[in-house]
Structures are given as C-alpha cells and as structure tokens.
Design a protein around this motif. Structure first.
Motif, short mmCIF file in Angstrom:
data_model
loop_
_atom_site.label_atom_id
_atom_site.label_comp_id
_atom_site.label_asym_id
_atom_site.label_seq_id
_atom_site.Cartn_x
_atom_site.Cartn_y
_atom_site.Cartn_z
N GLN A 60 0.83 -1.21 0.00
CA GLN A 60 0.00 0.00 0.00
C GLN A 60 0.86 1.25 0.00
OE1 GLN A 60 -2.34 -0.92 3.48
NE2 GLN A 60 -4.10 -1.64 2.29
N GLU A 61 1.95 1.22 0.77
CA GLU A 61 2.88 2.35 0.77
C GLU A 61 3.50 2.53 -0.62
OE1 GLU A 61 3.79 4.63 2.96
OE2 GLU A 61 2.53 3.93 4.61
N ALA A 62 3.91 1.42 -1.23
CA ALA A 62 4.50 1.50 -2.57
C ALA A 62 3.50 2.05 -3.57
CB ALA A 62 4.99 0.12 -3.01
N GLN A 63 2.26 1.57 -3.49
CA GLN A 63 1.22 2.01 -4.43
C GLN A 63 0.96 3.51 -4.31
OE1 GLN A 63 -2.97 0.93 -3.70
NE2 GLN A 63 -2.93 -0.11 -5.70
N SER A 64 0.99 4.01 -3.09
CA SER A 64 0.71 5.44 -2.88
C SER A 64 1.80 6.35 -3.43
CB SER A 64 0.53 5.71 -1.38
OG SER A 64 1.77 5.60 -0.69
N LYS A 65 2.97 5.77 -3.70
CA LYS A 65 4.10 6.58 -4.16
C LYS A 65 4.37 6.44 -5.66
CE LYS A 65 6.49 6.60 0.32
NZ LYS A 65 5.31 6.19 1.10
N VAL A 66 3.53 5.66 -6.36
CA VAL A 66 3.74 5.44 -7.79
C VAL A 66 2.60 6.11 -8.57
CG1 VAL A 66 4.06 3.73 -9.61
CG2 VAL A 66 4.86 3.24 -7.31
N PRO A 67 2.91 6.90 -9.60
CA PRO A 67 1.85 7.57 -10.37
C PRO A 67 0.93 6.55 -11.04
CG PRO A 67 4.00 8.52 -10.86
CD PRO A 67 4.25 7.28 -10.05
N PRO A 68 -0.39 6.83 -11.08
CA PRO A 68 -1.32 5.93 -11.77
C PRO A 68 -0.97 5.80 -13.25
CG PRO A 68 -2.49 7.54 -10.42
CD PRO A 68 -1.05 7.97 -10.45
N GLY A 69 -1.28 4.63 -13.81
CA GLY A 69 -1.08 4.41 -15.23
C GLY A 69 0.31 3.96 -15.63
N THR A 70 1.23 3.86 -14.66
CA THR A 70 2.60 3.43 -14.98
C THR A 70 2.70 1.92 -14.84
OG1 THR A 70 3.33 3.71 -12.70
CG2 THR A 70 3.55 5.62 -14.17
N PRO A 71 3.65 1.29 -15.55
CA PRO A 71 3.82 -0.17 -15.42
C PRO A 71 4.08 -0.61 -13.99
CG PRO A 71 5.01 0.65 -17.33
CD PRO A 71 4.54 1.85 -16.58
N VAL A 72 4.91 0.17 -13.25
CA VAL A 72 5.23 -0.22 -11.87
C VAL A 72 3.97 -0.19 -11.02
CG1 VAL A 72 6.52 0.41 -9.80
CG2 VAL A 72 7.63 0.51 -12.03
N ARG A 73 3.11 0.82 -11.24
CA ARG A 73 1.86 0.91 -10.48
C ARG A 73 1.00 -0.34 -10.73
NH1 ARG A 73 -1.13 5.04 -7.76
NH2 ARG A 73 -3.20 4.19 -7.35
N GLU A 74 0.96 -0.78 -11.98
CA GLU A 74 0.17 -1.97 -12.31
C GLU A 74 0.72 -3.21 -11.62
OE1 GLU A 74 -1.17 -4.53 -16.27
OE2 GLU A 74 -0.38 -2.50 -16.49
N ILE A 75 2.04 -3.35 -11.61
CA ILE A 75 2.67 -4.51 -10.97
C ILE A 75 2.39 -4.50 -9.47
CG2 ILE A 75 4.88 -5.56 -10.38
CD1 ILE A 75 5.90 -4.54 -13.13
N VAL A 76 2.57 -3.33 -8.84
CA VAL A 76 2.35 -3.22 -7.40
C VAL A 76 0.88 -3.49 -7.06
CG1 VAL A 76 2.33 -1.63 -5.44
CG2 VAL A 76 4.28 -1.65 -7.01
N SER A 77 -0.03 -2.96 -7.87
CA SER A 77 -1.46 -3.15 -7.61
C SER A 77 -1.85 -4.62 -7.74
CB SER A 77 -2.28 -2.30 -8.57
OG SER A 77 -2.02 -0.92 -8.37
N GLN A 78 -1.28 -5.30 -8.73
CA GLN A 78 -1.58 -6.73 -8.91
C GLN A 78 -1.08 -7.53 -7.72
OE1 GLN A 78 0.42 -8.64 -12.19
NE2 GLN A 78 -1.06 -10.30 -12.28
N ARG A 79 0.11 -7.22 -7.24
CA ARG A 79 0.67 -7.95 -6.09
C ARG A 79 -0.16 -7.66 -4.84
NH1 ARG A 79 2.74 -12.57 -5.29
NH2 ARG A 79 4.70 -12.71 -4.14
N LEU A 80 -0.57 -6.41 -4.69
CA LEU A 80 -1.40 -6.04 -3.54
C LEU A 80 -2.72 -6.80 -3.57
CD1 LEU A 80 -2.03 -4.34 -1.06
CD2 LEU A 80 -2.71 -2.48 -2.60
N SER A 81 -3.30 -6.94 -4.76
CA SER A 81 -4.54 -7.69 -4.90
C SER A 81 -4.36 -9.15 -4.51
CB SER A 81 -5.04 -7.59 -6.35
OG SER A 81 -6.20 -8.37 -6.53
N GLN A 82 -3.22 -9.74 -4.89
CA GLN A 82 -2.95 -11.13 -4.53
C GLN A 82 -2.84 -11.30 -3.02
OE1 GLN A 82 0.63 -11.83 -6.72
NE2 GLN A 82 -0.43 -12.37 -8.62
#
Length: 492
Positions: free
Chosen positions: A461-483
């Motif tokens: 959640q901390e990582a996600q809050s620090k990554v701009p939406p729409g970026t590849p890293v944001r997508e990776i972090v969000s997917q891992r958070l969902s898992q």
C-alpha cells in the motif's frame, strides 16, 4: 584436534515454541502466497490418496515459512551453492515427479538431514563436519531424495487413516522440530495432538528405511558416486551414538539405524562395480569453511589449520591452506588471508571459491574497488554464477554503489525468489539508492516469505501510494497487492 567441539551458537527453545505454534496456526490455511507468483494456488485434489500433490506442495511451503521464522540458517553462498550442486548431480537419477526442489542449511553442528513433502531438502551444517568424504555426504542426500521419491510421508499418513487438520499440523511440527532439535522435544511441544500418531509418523518404518537405502544406492551409483559411502556414513552415525552415551544423533531419531541395517547396506553396496571415486576439492573447501564457523574461536581455527600444514594432521594441502585463510579472515586478519588466497590462485587460477573468498578478504582489508574488479572479471568468465554475483553485489554495496548493488540483488531475487536473505539485502540496497518504492516492494516479498501478509499488504500500500497511476510499476504493485489481499481474505 577437533574444530567443532563447541558450537558457535545453538538453536534455542524459543525457536522451538515459535515453530510449533507457527505451523499449527498456519496449516489450516493451505493457500499460501509464494514470492513473485502470478496467481494464487488453490488446493485441489488430484493424485489420489490422503495427501494430493497440491497438498504436499502446500505443506512444503508452510514448512519453509516456519523454518524461516524459527530456525537460524546458513546463507553463505559458497555453502548453499555447493549443496545445490551435489543435490542436482543426484536428481536426474532419482525417480522424482517434482524436481523443483528447495534446499535449506540449518545452522547447527549436529548431524541431521531431512526431506519434507513439497520438495524440501534440509541439512544441518554439522553434516559437513561429520561426513569425512563427499561420497558419504552425497549418500545422505541420496537417501533423502529416495524418501521424497517414494512419498514415504504421505504413505505413512495414509496408514494412520487420519486427516484431522490439527493432527496434520502436529505431524508437520514434529517433523521440523526433529530437524532442528531432538525428536522427543518436538513431540512434547505439540500440544493438543495425537502424540502417539505423531511419534509413529516421525519414525520411518524399517520397510521405508530399507526402500530408501536401496533407491538411494541406485541413485548414487547412477550418478557416478560411490554407494559404499552410505554404509560408511551410517558407521559414523553409530560411532557418534556410542560416543554420546546412547543419545543418538538427531538423524537417528527419525531414521532408525541398526547394525543389521548397516550390514545389509554394506552388502548391497558391495554388489555395485568397484571403481575409484575421487571427491571434488570443492566439498573439502566448503567443509573447511564450516569447520571454521563451528570452531571454539577463529584463533583456535588458525592454530588447528596451521597444525595441519605443519604436518601434525591429515588434510590435503590446498584444503588446509584454504581453511587457514578462512580462519584468518574470521579472526580479522585479512592481510594474512589475502596472501594465502593469492598463492592458492597462482596455483589454481580461476577457482571460484578462492576468488570469492579473496574478494571477502580484499573488502575486509579496505580494497573494495579491487574486490569489485576481481568479481567482475570472474563473472565475465562465469556468467550467472551465484556466489560471484552475491559477492559482487556485497562489494558494490560496500563501495556505496547502491544502484549497481540493487540491480545485482534484483537479478538474484529473480533467480532465487524464495531467499529471504536476498530480499533483505535488496531492500537495504534500494534504501541506499533512495528508491523508496523499491524498498517497500522488497520488504513486501520478505514478509510474504515470512508469512506476515498483513505487513506485506502495508508495504505494498505504501509503494502504491508513491507510484503515479497508469505506470507499469503501479500496475505490478497493484496486482501484487490484490494477490496479498485475496490471500488474507482466504485465511479469515
């Protein structure tokens, strides 16, 4: 003179209590989250019998999780890499369905090795101390691979005809406790379970042991190693039993051994072609590293290896000199270690163990740039080599080259995603490089491996809050958070 007369440190009762509790609490949720999984595995039921292949895999992951939390491990890349090399030398000749094995080295000077459902192979550091030859060491690995290949744990559970979750949890706790302490302590620590059933589960039957001996001997012979190493290793264990006044080595607590079984194994081994089987030098170099680790003190180790060199002991010259270099290194005498290692490399240029250990000495001697150059040159000749990459990353970190260190640790975690040691080091390197998102992601993977999904979710959640939406890293972090979030929901 014996280097291992006093252990460097012992496993404490608090580890035992934590281990038993950890397995009992976690076994009911057999839907684990594996580092860098792209999907969450579910527990199905294929393969028949009481324990399916998926259940065995889940058991293995739970066991690894508990070991990470509760037992000190040896992360020395040279030791870990050697263990993997000897196991995978044997694996092609083992009748295993699952060859994706995970190996762990427990920091204990006692003789022990264990195999756990899900492809977990573990050894104590003490196995290296007591196995005088590589053939003897490999025989224990072959025996454990045989237990895995014959699915002895699952078969014993089926004989017990019980699948109560708490009983399974107790059995698992007992197996691992027997790996890091004595089996009676393991049994005593399992509160609320069927102790007699667990006792029976821990002790392989005579039929199981004979089958593992027979299959293990075939594995050794087919891999080009000496089957006679097995009865030799059994004799060493029996001698230890006598020396300890009838208190058996840990290994014998779960692998009952008798003189008749030794005689049977010796007879079977004698039926294979009688060939010369030379040990690799690498086994004895790794063994020397552990002899230093478990010595009473580094200075005592210096004296012992010096005595070998002076002709007051039986040890091959390169091994004795290497052991002396490692002892000097641990005694904070890197100059002496460097001189010995340079001489060894002059005689055997390119030997990776000498190069990696020399890099350690150079770093301790303040010559970090030289250590980096040495490891970069070695890596050029040996691309992807684990000990070289590990030592190069450590040197880059020490030199303050944080991004280079983080890149190397990222490469290593991609290759070995189950290593909590590597994720910790990656988090440190990312922190030094001021990559805060990278720190949170690495810490999340560390917590996943340790079984703390709440902490992992907070990091993501901390990582996600620090990554701009729409970026590849944001997508990776969000997917891992969902898992992780899904895994937490399934636990509740």
């Amino acid at each position: 003179m014996h280097l291992a007369s006093v252990p460097r440190r012992r496993l404490h009762n608090k580890y035992i209590r934590g281990l038993a509790a950890g397995i009992v609490l976690s076994v009911s949720a057999l839907t684990p989250l594996h580092a860098q999984d792209t999907s969450l595995p579910t527990l199905g039921g294929v393969g028949g019998g009481l324990i399916s292949d998926q259940q065995e895999a889940a058991i293995g992951r739970q066991v690894m999780q508990s070991l990470r939390r509760s037992a000190e491990q040896i992360n020395d890349p040279l030791v870990v890499d050697y263990l993997a090399s000897v196991v995978y030398r044997l694996v092609p000749y083992a009748p295993l369905e699952n060859r994706d094995l995970k190996m762990v080295v427990i920091d204990s000077p006692a003789i022990n090795a264990f195999a756990v459902p899900g492809g977990i192979i573990g050894v104590n550091g003490g196995l290296f101390l007591n196995a005088e030859t590589e053939q003897q060491f490999a025989s224990v690995m072959a025996h454990e691979l045989a237990h895995l290949s014959q699915r002895h744990f699952a078969r014993r559970m089926e004989q017990q005809e019980t699948s109560a979750p708490m009983t399974i949890a107790g059995m698992l706790a007992g197996i691992i406790l027997s790996a890091v302490t004595k089996s009676d302590v393991g049994i005593a620590a399992i509160a609320g379970t069927q102790a007699l059933a667990v006792q029976n589960m821990l002790q392989y039957s005579r039929a199981n042991e004979q089958e593992a001996d027979r299959v293990g001997l075939d594995i050794l012979a087919d891999a080009g190693m000496d089957p006679r190493g097995m009865p030799e290793m059994f004799e060493i264990m029996m001698r230890q039993n006598r020396i300890q006044g009838g208190q058996p080595p840990e290994y014998l607590s779960t692998h009952p051994l008798t003189q008749s079984r030794i005689a049977d194994t010796r007879n079977r081994a004698s039926q294979y072609p009688n060939k010369e089987h030379d040990d690799t030098l690498e086994y004895h170099l790794v063994r020397a590293r552990l002899q230093v680790l478990y010595s009473q003190s580094p200075q005592q180790a210096v004296e012992v290896f010096q005595a070998y060199i002076d002709g007051r002991g039986e040890m091959a010259e390169p091994t004795a000199h290497y052991g002396l270099a490692v002892a000097h290194l641990r005694a904070d005498q890197p100059g002496q270690a460097e001189a010995i290692l340079r001489d060894l490399l002059d005689k055997t240029p390119g030997r990776i163990t000498y190069q990696v250990t020399l890099a350690e000495a150079l770093m301790k001697n303040g010559k970090v740039d030289e250590a980096i150059a040495l490891m970069q040159s070695a890596l050029h000749r040996n691309p992807g080599n684990y000990p070289i990459l590990y030592q190069l990353a450590a040197a880059q970190y020490e030199a303050g080259h944080a991004q280079q260190a983080a890149d190397l640790y990222t490469q290593l975690t991609n290759q070995f995603p189950d290593s909590v040691d590597l994720w910790q080091k990656l988090a440190d390197a990312e922190g030094q490089a001021r990559n805060i998102v990278g720190v949170h992601r690495a810490r999340a993977e560390y917590y996943i491996l340790m079984g703390d999904l709440e902490a992992a979710r907070r990091q993501l959640q901390e990582a996600q809050s620090k990554v701009p939406p729409g970026t590849p890293v944001r997508e990776i972090v969000s997917q891992r958070l969902s898992q992780v979030t899904d895994a937490l929901a399934q636990r509740r």
